[in-house]
Write a protein that holds these residues in place. Structure first.
Motif, PDB file in Angstrom:
ATOM      1  N   ILE A   1      66.203 100.358-110.575  1.00  0.00           N
ATOM      2  CA  ILE A   1      66.999 101.858-110.701  1.00  0.00           C
ATOM      3  C   ILE A   1      65.430 102.791-111.312  1.00  0.00           C
ATOM      4  O   ILE A   1      64.818 102.336-112.316  1.00  0.00           O
ATOM      5  N   GLU A   2      65.476 103.784-110.608  1.00  0.00           N
ATOM      6  CA  GLU A   2      64.191 104.874-111.141  1.00  0.00           C
ATOM      7  C   GLU A   2      64.932 105.429-112.432  1.00  0.00           C
ATOM      8  O   GLU A   2      66.038 105.899-112.646  1.00  0.00           O
ATOM      9  N   PRO A   3      64.067 105.213-113.548  1.00  0.00           N
ATOM     10  CA  PRO A   3      64.505 105.933-114.904  1.00  0.00           C
ATOM     11  C   PRO A   3      64.660 107.485-114.661  1.00  0.00           C
ATOM     12  O   PRO A   3      65.609 107.974-115.346  1.00  0.00           O
ATOM     13  N   GLU A   4      64.235 108.068-114.027  1.00  0.00           N
ATOM     14  CA  GLU A   4      64.383 109.643-113.707  1.00  0.00           C
ATOM     15  C   GLU A   4      65.896 109.543-113.153  1.00  0.00           C
ATOM     16  O   GLU A   4      66.574 110.774-113.607  1.00  0.00           O
ATOM     17  N   ASN A   5      66.396 108.785-112.386  1.00  0.00           N
ATOM     18  CA  ASN A   5      67.908 108.926-111.852  1.00  0.00           C
ATOM     19  C   ASN A   5      68.733 108.613-113.006  1.00  0.00           C
ATOM     20  O   ASN A   5      69.735 109.030-113.238  1.00  0.00           O
ATOM     21  N   PHE A   6      68.410 107.132-113.680  1.00  0.00           N
ATOM     22  CA  PHE A   6      69.596 106.650-114.550  1.00  0.00           C
ATOM     23  C   PHE A   6      68.789 105.898-115.604  1.00  0.00           C
ATOM     24  O   PHE A   6      67.858 104.786-115.132  1.00  0.00           O
TER      25      PHE A   6
ATOM     26  N   ARG B   1      68.875 114.386-119.603  1.00  0.00           N
ATOM     27  CA  ARG B   1      69.677 115.132-118.565  1.00  0.00           C
ATOM     28  C   ARG B   1      71.178 114.389-118.373  1.00  0.00           C
ATOM     29  O   ARG B   1      71.464 113.359-118.528  1.00  0.00           O
ATOM     30  N   PRO B   2      72.154 115.345-118.646  1.00  0.00           N
ATOM     31  CA  PRO B   2      73.636 114.982-118.211  1.00  0.00           C
ATOM     32  C   PRO B   2      73.688 113.995-117.172  1.00  0.00           C
ATOM     33  O   PRO B   2      73.090 114.217-115.858  1.00  0.00           O
TER      34      PRO B   2
END
Length: 492
Positions: free
Chosen positions: A440-445, A293-294
């Motif tokens: 850091i949540e991978p879905e976030n970054f 995702r961008p």
């Protein structure tokens, strides 16, 4: 410059003389002018990232109106070269009289807290002489960033030692390296590759960007479109800085918002934006359409589309494939193509190093940071009188330096006003059973350096004040409103 003496005690010791440490020192001088403090840095000069990264064309990938400190206006164009940024930091050092307080070539090898003495003891090595000394401080401020300055990241590719040409990591760029007339392959497609390729394209025979998967790019002007009309009004530097800072913030906040709420629309916008910069028939979807995702990873900035201009000129090309192995003359790709190379540049990122790799002990017991959570991204639960600075992933690092320094100084001032000497973030009550989430949540970054370091990092909770993965738009309202007497902070 007077070097710190063995056994010397300070009110504050700052580890790191980059953008974070210099910012922290400014706030200490301003808020606690009578305090005794020093900055220690293992490198031989100030700047941190901007001291280490000296590859051709090194520049910011954030605008300087948000990357510059809130207390010192930036006066140049929005995107700046590394030398310009170091000159700006040098001005802060000179204007604040910080030079006598900064000690280069001082590597911290251990930090030990004594509850009985209510202070930290640091073991320090002077890298030039090998001399060791012990320094004490009542408050420790870790401002070493998260780069491992000693060693960049290079994957263990098959046949790596077979290559007979020159191999270089941008973090360790030889200043006498001559690329004239050479065939160069740059492995990687992030901000470093996007900087190196246009900087070298004019002198090499050919330069190839080899990527395993694409990166999002954004072609932006060197200067914001408001800069020229504002300068024509002859505004004070402070006004210029604030107006352009707000303009850049508004633009970046909208892009971040779209990345979460309308990711496909943002994807289409970013790809269409660069499509017009590339030659007709160029396979944009193969080479510039990432799978993520961008803003799940950084969007690499390309000033005036210079990377794409190098591709249009025919001096640069892009190959999207995986490496099968290295051989004497270059790289054999999984898809069958062979890339001939005289020089291979491994622009493959960096290793993340928590708190400069310094081991911490509390009353003789080693600190396992993976068992601790952050307090508002500025202190660590259970660790007394220690603060740290970490910036944002999607916004300029320094935006958080300003906010975090303000908060840390308020906490220290509150401690003094209460007649206490120790402050320690403490989890109590219903927060004690909260879920422990990754750093850091991978879905976030999910940038590579983040994923590689997850198991070495401290954790975060699922609620305030134990989170740190917030955006600047959230924290610029949250952090200034934090009362240093909140229940999460225990003073004694």
């Amino acid at each position: 410059m007077t070097l710190p003496a063995d056994g010397e005690t300070f009110d504050f010791l700052i580890v790191g003389a980059g953008i974070s440490g210099i910012g922290a020192a400014h706030y200490l001088r301003e808020r606690f002018p009578e305090s005794r403090f020093a900055l220690l840095d293992a490198l031989e000069g100030f700047g941190g990232t901007w001291w280490t990264h000296r590859y051709p064309g090194a520049r910011s990938d954030s605008d300087l109106y948000t990357y510059g400190y809130g207390f010192k206006p930036w006066r140049g164009r929005s995107i700046a070269m590394a030398d310009e940024i170091r000159a700006y930091l040098g001005e802060v050092i000179e204007e604040d009289g910080l030079a006598p307080h900064i000690h280069y070539g001082h590597q911290v090898s251990a930090a030990n807290w004594s509850s009985a003495d209510r202070c930290w003891t640091l073991q320090v090595t002077r890298t030039g002489s090998g001399e060791t000394l012990t320094l004490a401080t009542r408050f420790l401020w870790m401002c070493s960033g998260y780069y491992d300055h000693a060693q960049g990241y290079t994957p263990p590719w098959p046949g790596l030692r077979d290559f007979q040409g020159q191999m270089v990591h941008p973090q360790h760029w030889p200043q006498d390296l001559d690329c004239s007339g050479k065939r160069v392959v740059v492995i990687g497609s992030g901000a470093t590759a996007a900087t190196l390729i246009p900087a070298l394209a004019g002198q090499v025979e050919h330069i190839t960007m080899l990527q395993r998967s694409p990166t999002f790019f954004s072609a932006q002007p060197w200067s914001h479109e408001l800069e020229a009309p504002l300068r024509a009004l002859d505004l004070p530097d402070e006004w210029m800085h604030e107006i352009l800072k707000r303009a850049h913030l508004a633009r970046s906040a909208e892009v971040v918002r779209m990345s979460f709420e309308h990711p496909q629309e943002l994807r289409a916008y970013l790809i269409d934006q660069i499509r017009g910069h590339l030659p007709e028939g160029f396979d944009v979807d193969r080479h510039f359409n990432p799978s993520y995702r961008p803003w799940q990873q950084r969007v690499a900035l390309v000033p005036e589309g210079d990377l794409f201009a190098a591709i249009r000129s025919g001096k640069a090309s892009v190959v999207t494939d995986t490496i099968e192995r290295f051989d004497a003359t270059g790289i054999q790709l999984t898809g069958g193509q062979h890339l001939d190379a005289d020089i291979i540049v491994t622009a493959t990122g960096f290793n993340l190093k928590l708190f400069g790799g310094v081991p911490f002990n509390l009353d003789g017991e080693p600190v396992d940071f993976t068992r601790h959570v952050t307090y508002r991204g500025v202190m660590i639960e259970g660790v007394p009188n220690m603060a740290y600075l970490q910036g944002y992933f999607r916004s300029s690092w320094t935006l958080r330096v300003d906010l975090a320094c303000e908060l840390i100084c308020r906490i220290v001032k509150h401690m003094y006003q209460q007649g206490r000497t120790v402050v320690v973030p403490t989890i109590a009550g219903e927060d004690a059973g909260m879920p422990r989430r990754p750093w850091i949540e991978p879905e976030n970054f999910n940038a590579g350096y983040v994923m590689r370091a997850q198991e070495r990092m401290y954790r975060q909770g699922d609620r305030h004040p134990w989170r740190h993965d917030l955006e600047y738009d959230e924290e610029r309202a949250i952090l200034p409103a934090v009362h240093p007497g909140e229940s999460a902070l225990a003073y004694r």
